[in-house]
Design an enzyme around this catalytic site. Structure first.
Site: not given
Ligand code: 5GP
Length: 123
Positions: A35-36, A94, A107-109
């Site tokens: 994650d970024i 989410n 996606h799965m965190h």
């Molecule tokens: P969500 O809120 O959709 O469950 O999580 C999206 C996740 O994607 C966030 O934790 C965010 O930091 C990550 N993310 C967003 N843009 C990028 C990106 O360009 N590269 C990477 N590696 N992660 C990203």
């Protein structure tokens, strides 16, 4: 339920190779990358390569091969990142507005490496 997938979402662009990522593991059906904006010492995202918006979309419409590949890859990554032991980790996905999903590609965190607190504050 009809799911509408936006092919310009950021993870679709990562999967196409338009945007770089720090890959942890890649298989024919799954990509896992860091994650970024990591929220814990370990914070990676497991993403199926298919165009699925949410977990329920993936679970309902992905092939058995994609589903098995995704989950087996998560298991391997937990081993590889050394979080599969007793200290454990958290896997979160989410969906939609209430789930505060930022990127509309399933996606799965996978988070670990420190105590993570309660998932949801009980009011
Ligand atoms: P969500 O809120 O959709 O469950 O999580 C999206 C996740 O994607 C966030 O934790 C965010 O930091 C990550 N993310 C967003 N843009 C990028 C990106 O360009 N590269 C990477 N590696 N992660 C990203």
């Amino acid at each position: 339920m009809t799911y509408t997938y936006d092919p310009q979402n950021i993870f679709a662009r990562i999967l196409r190779g338009d945007i770089p990522n720090k890959t942890v593991m890649e298989t024919p059906h799954t990509l896992v990358f860091h994650d970024i904006r990591p929220q814990a010492p370990v914070h990676v995202l497991a993403v199926p390569k298919g165009a699925y918006v949410t977990y329920d979309h993936f679970a309902a419409e992905a092939s058995a091969e994609e589903i098995v590949d995704f989950h087996r890859t998560v298991a391997k990554v937990c081993q590889m990142l050394d979080i599969a032991g007793p200290e454990g980790y958290r896997a979160i996905t989410n969906a939609g507005e209430h789930g505060m999903q930022e990127v509309p590609h399933f996606h799965m965190h996978i988070l670990g490496g420190r105590p993570l607190g309660r998932l949801v504050e009980l009011i």
